[in-house]
Design an enzyme around this catalytic site. Sequence first.
Site, mmCIF file in Angstrom:
data_model
loop_
_atom_site.group_PDB
_atom_site.id
_atom_site.type_symbol
_atom_site.label_atom_id
_atom_site.label_comp_id
_atom_site.label_asym_id
_atom_site.label_seq_id
_atom_site.Cartn_x
_atom_site.Cartn_y
_atom_site.Cartn_z
ATOM 1 N N HIS A 54 -18.424 4.109 -57.741
ATOM 2 C CA HIS A 54 -17.581 4.946 -57.006
ATOM 3 C C HIS A 54 -18.040 6.322 -57.398
ATOM 4 C CE1 HIS A 54 -13.627 5.641 -54.781
ATOM 5 N NE2 HIS A 54 -14.311 6.557 -54.646
ATOM 6 N N GLU A 85 -18.973 2.792 -53.217
ATOM 7 C CA GLU A 85 -17.804 3.050 -52.623
ATOM 8 C C GLU A 85 -17.630 4.673 -52.582
ATOM 9 O OE1 GLU A 85 -15.265 1.456 -55.593
ATOM 10 O OE2 GLU A 85 -15.107 -0.411 -54.535
ATOM 11 N N HIS A 206 -9.260 -3.955 -57.209
ATOM 12 C CA HIS A 206 -8.510 -2.965 -57.795
ATOM 13 C C HIS A 206 -7.479 -3.835 -58.618
ATOM 14 C CE1 HIS A 206 -7.335 1.549 -58.214
ATOM 15 N NE2 HIS A 206 -6.416 0.915 -58.805
#
EC number: 2.6.99.2
Length: 260
Positions: A54, A85, A206
């Site tokens: 990310h 991401e 997550h």
Amino acid sequence: MTASPVSSGAVRTALSVNVNKVALVRNTRHLGIPSVTRAAQLCLEAGAQGITIHPRPDERHIRGTDVYELAELMQAWPRAEFNIEGNPTQNLMDFIRQVRPHQATFVPDSEEQFTSDHGWTFPQDAERLRPLIAECKALGVRVSLFMDPVPEQMAAAQAVGADRVELYTEPYAASWGTPQHAEQLRIYAAAAQAALDVGLGINAGHDLNRDNLPAFVAQVPGVAEVSIGHALIADALELGYAETVRGYQRAIDAGMADRA
Ligand SMILES: CC(=O)[C@@H](O)[C@H](O)COP(=O)(O)O
Ligand SMILES: NCC(=O)COP(=O)(O)O
């Protein structure tokens, strides 16, 4: 690694290791260690089916250089997937255009956000996402939208062009070990089924960890990929990358064995 999003029982849940937190530690000195590419290599050698990053605009952990070095590494792992991401209205699209990963996961984070904590909302987000999704798909990049587990939102996610949704699993993880756990599983199972019903694939991530993963894989239909970073890297500090990845693989296998 690809999976059919339709026959939920046949879907093999892939493990994609998020190496953000290796980069976070690396960035606290100018020594280049711990190596992000070495971490990815060891996780892939141990059986991880993918690597996730990310690259946030502030480069608090994953830096632009990491993106290109990992893309080069992934060339040697043709059966593994590279998942990038980010917020496509910020810096993500430049990476997608240059690297063309297997998957782009659109996340609606602001630049200064502490961590990802919510998904996209429809219809509000539809028109700005539609062309960006179309561009990714024209580049041959699968698009997954980071979503809260709301069944009524899944048809809109499909209509805007997404291939998959990634269910934001912090509320599920927070319920682990509490009386709310069973209800959370029902919420995520309903959202996943609604996504499957409109032809979307299911990713999740997550705060997933070795303890809460088996029940999620067993009870939530059609999970094609879990992307796990924080807890997995924390475990790897104790156990090493290889043993940790094998442990997470065992957790996934246990969940799949318990699927109805
Ligand atoms: C989208 C998501 O839930 C995570 O993949 C995200 O990458 C976490 O970001 P941090 O590692 O910066 O907390
Ligand atoms: N998309 C979720 C991810 O990549 C890692 O999330 P976390 O395990 O670091 O919470």
